[in-house]
Design a protein around this motif. Structure first.
Motif, mmCIF file in Angstrom:
data_model
loop_
_atom_site.group_PDB
_atom_site.id
_atom_site.type_symbol
_atom_site.label_atom_id
_atom_site.label_comp_id
_atom_site.label_asym_id
_atom_site.label_seq_id
_atom_site.Cartn_x
_atom_site.Cartn_y
_atom_site.Cartn_z
ATOM 1 N N ILE A 35 0.869 -1.185 0.000
ATOM 2 C CA ILE A 35 0.000 0.000 0.000
ATOM 3 C C ILE A 35 0.899 1.227 0.000
ATOM 4 O O ILE A 35 1.667 1.451 0.941
ATOM 5 C CB ILE A 35 -0.934 0.024 1.231
ATOM 6 N N CYS A 40 -2.206 6.695 -1.211
ATOM 7 C CA CYS A 40 -3.375 6.491 -0.353
ATOM 8 C C CYS A 40 -3.777 7.806 0.315
ATOM 9 O O CYS A 40 -4.962 8.141 0.381
ATOM 10 C CB CYS A 40 -3.058 5.421 0.692
ATOM 11 N N ALA A 43 -5.828 10.183 -1.730
ATOM 12 C CA ALA A 43 -7.264 9.903 -1.816
ATOM 13 C C ALA A 43 -7.959 10.178 -0.489
ATOM 14 O O ALA A 43 -9.164 9.950 -0.367
ATOM 15 C CB ALA A 43 -7.487 8.451 -2.222
ATOM 16 N N CYS A 46 -9.870 6.834 1.353
ATOM 17 C CA CYS A 46 -11.243 6.799 0.825
ATOM 18 C C CYS A 46 -12.044 5.594 1.302
ATOM 19 O O CYS A 46 -13.247 5.561 1.168
ATOM 20 C CB CYS A 46 -11.196 6.806 -0.692
ATOM 21 N N SER A 48 -12.348 2.713 0.009
ATOM 22 C CA SER A 48 -12.906 1.830 -1.034
ATOM 23 C C SER A 48 -12.426 0.393 -0.864
ATOM 24 O O SER A 48 -13.184 -0.549 -1.087
ATOM 25 C CB SER A 48 -12.493 2.317 -2.424
ATOM 26 N N CYS A 49 -11.160 0.234 -0.479
ATOM 27 C CA CYS A 49 -10.611 -1.119 -0.346
ATOM 28 C C CYS A 49 -11.262 -1.852 0.827
ATOM 29 O O CYS A 49 -11.511 -3.057 0.741
ATOM 30 C CB CYS A 49 -9.090 -1.066 -0.168
ATOM 31 N N PHE A 60 -9.619 -0.259 9.101
ATOM 32 C CA PHE A 60 -9.047 1.081 9.154
ATOM 33 C C PHE A 60 -8.385 1.300 10.492
ATOM 34 O O PHE A 60 -8.971 1.078 11.534
ATOM 35 C CB PHE A 60 -10.125 2.143 8.911
ATOM 36 N N PRO A 65 -5.674 2.290 5.790
ATOM 37 C CA PRO A 65 -6.028 0.867 5.660
ATOM 38 C C PRO A 65 -4.919 -0.042 6.192
ATOM 39 O O PRO A 65 -3.736 0.282 6.084
ATOM 40 C CB PRO A 65 -6.211 0.687 4.153
ATOM 41 N N CYS A 82 -9.370 0.301 -5.674
ATOM 42 C CA CYS A 82 -8.569 1.450 -5.240
ATOM 43 C C CYS A 82 -8.459 2.490 -6.352
ATOM 44 O O CYS A 82 -7.881 2.218 -7.409
ATOM 45 C CB CYS A 82 -7.173 0.983 -4.830
ATOM 46 N N PRO A 83 -8.998 3.695 -6.161
ATOM 47 C CA PRO A 83 -8.992 4.687 -7.237
ATOM 48 C C PRO A 83 -7.597 5.238 -7.530
ATOM 49 O O PRO A 83 -7.340 5.735 -8.632
ATOM 50 C CB PRO A 83 -9.913 5.794 -6.690
ATOM 51 N N GLN A 84 -6.718 5.145 -6.566
ATOM 52 C CA GLN A 84 -5.362 5.684 -6.737
ATOM 53 C C GLN A 84 -4.352 4.615 -7.135
ATOM 54 O O GLN A 84 -3.170 4.913 -7.297
ATOM 55 C CB GLN A 84 -4.901 6.317 -5.418
ATOM 56 N N ALA A 86 -3.188 2.663 -5.167
ATOM 57 C CA ALA A 86 -2.239 2.663 -4.046
ATOM 58 C C ALA A 86 -2.022 1.244 -3.551
ATOM 59 O O ALA A 86 -0.930 0.891 -3.105
ATOM 60 C CB ALA A 86 -2.800 3.519 -2.909
ATOM 61 N N LEU A 87 -3.045 0.432 -3.645
ATOM 62 C CA LEU A 87 -2.958 -0.946 -3.158
ATOM 63 C C LEU A 87 -2.744 -1.873 -4.345
ATOM 64 O O LEU A 87 -3.575 -1.929 -5.254
ATOM 65 C CB LEU A 87 -4.252 -1.306 -2.409
HETATM 66 S S1 SF4 Z 1 -5.566 1.843 -0.406
HETATM 67 FE FE1 SF4 Z 1 -6.744 2.804 -2.099
HETATM 68 S S2 SF4 Z 1 -8.893 2.199 -1.730
HETATM 69 FE FE2 SF4 Z 1 -7.764 1.824 0.214
HETATM 70 S S3 SF4 Z 1 -8.051 3.741 1.393
HETATM 71 FE FE3 SF4 Z 1 -6.096 3.966 0.253
HETATM 72 S S4 SF4 Z 1 -6.684 5.034 -1.671
HETATM 73 FE FE4 SF4 Z 1 -8.623 4.255 -0.761
#
Ligand code: SF4
Length: 291
Positions: A35, A40, A43, A46, A48-49, A60, A65, A82-84, A86-87
């Motif tokens: 990650i 992360c 974002a 966020c 989403s994951c 969390f 995360p 994951c919109p970024q 990042a994961l």
């Molecule tokens: S790893 Fe991606 S989906 Fe999860 S909290 Fe971070 S940006 Fe959001």
């Protein structure tokens, strides 16, 4: 007869060279997650994951995360969500550790082997998306495996495992079986399966160990001579996996190995790749494997 010899000669050695050389796994292989802390944070955490994980392996912690590999089935849903990006799941198949807490992946700074001071060849990663264009290379620190020296000396070139299937689906068991085939040939390291716990140095536990299998598991554990090592193979044995019920002290809560037989070694995966398991066994026995 002559044809058989000819065919064997033509096929040459089928046993993988591991650990002398590293196995080449497919680029889409989902191994150790990473990650990226900066991505992360961009974002804003966020979540989403967390929402995407079907088995609640991501939680969390302080708005960030934390992915527990001991619960993860490596389905890749979180990486897709994951919109970024990042994961990601890297191709690192070295997932095992003797430290349960080390299996929790938290956001970390991205370090490329191409940066000054960067080390190693770097690992590819797959986000799980079809249009994956992640060209980054990842360098991950080795997860700790504490090899008990006296154990390693006692079991040198002779480590016998009793496999206990505690309501597993068969996948972990099948991939443990693969270690005995000519391809991995675990016996060349002195590691083998035995039929009786009385002849075993360790139990390789698979499955979530639900109530109906507890008595059999504990009987097996009691029959094993000291030092009674338990190796949890797969997400189910570590945490209950997808069968997990997070409501202790409910009498039928399923959380993998019971407290009476606490694992000394954790091998995540669903199922763990044979290389992951073999690497874990060898490092546990203090036999170094290449990085
Ligand atoms: S790893 Fe991606 S989906 Fe999860 S909290 Fe971070 S940006 Fe959001």
């Amino acid at each position: 007869m002559f044809e058989i010899f000819l065919e064997r000669f033509r096929q040459k050695t089928r046993t993988v060279a591991f650990p002398a050389s590293l196995p080449a796994l497919p680029p889409r292989f989902r191994g150790r997650p990473f990650i990226d802390a900066d991505r992360c944070a961009a974002a804003g955490g966020c979540c989403s994951c967390v929402a995407a994980c079907p088995w609640h392996a991501i939680s969390f912690e302080n708005t960030k995360p934390a992915l527990d590999m001991g619960m993860c089935i490596f389905c890749g849903e979180c990486a897709c969500a994951c919109p970024q990006r990042a994961l990601v799941f890297t191709t690192d198949w070295r997932l095992a550790s003797t430290d349960r807490d080390a299996l929790v992946v938290r956001p970390a700074a991205y370090a490329s082997p191409r940066q000054p001071g960067g080390q190693g060849a770097g690992l590819r990663a797959s986000s799980g998306l079809a249009d994956d264009d992640d060209e980054r290379l990842y360098v991950l620190p080795e997860l700790p495996i504490t090899s008990v020296t006296s154990l390693a000396a006692a079991f040198a070139r002779s480590f016998r495992l009793r496999q206990v299937t505690a309501a597993g689906c068969g996948a972990c068991e099948a991939d443990l079986n693969v270690l005995g085939t000519v391809v991995y040939d675990m016996g060349r390291f002195g590691i083998d399966f035995v039929a009786s716990p009385r002849h075993a140095d360790a139990i390789a536990l698979t499955g979530p160990a639900p109530r109906n299998m507890r008595a059999a598991l504990l009987d097996c554990y009691a029959a094993m001579p000291a030092p009674k090592v338990i190796i949890a193979v797969g997400a189910c044995a570590i945490s209950g996996g997808m069968f997990r019920r997070v409501a202790p002290p409910a009498p039928d809560s399923i959380q993998g190995a019971p407290p009476q037989c606490r694992p000394a070694l954790f091998i995540p995966g669903c199922p763990p790749h044979p290389c992951t398991t073999l690497d874990a066994f060898l490092r546990f026995l203090d036999q170094r494997t290449p990085r």
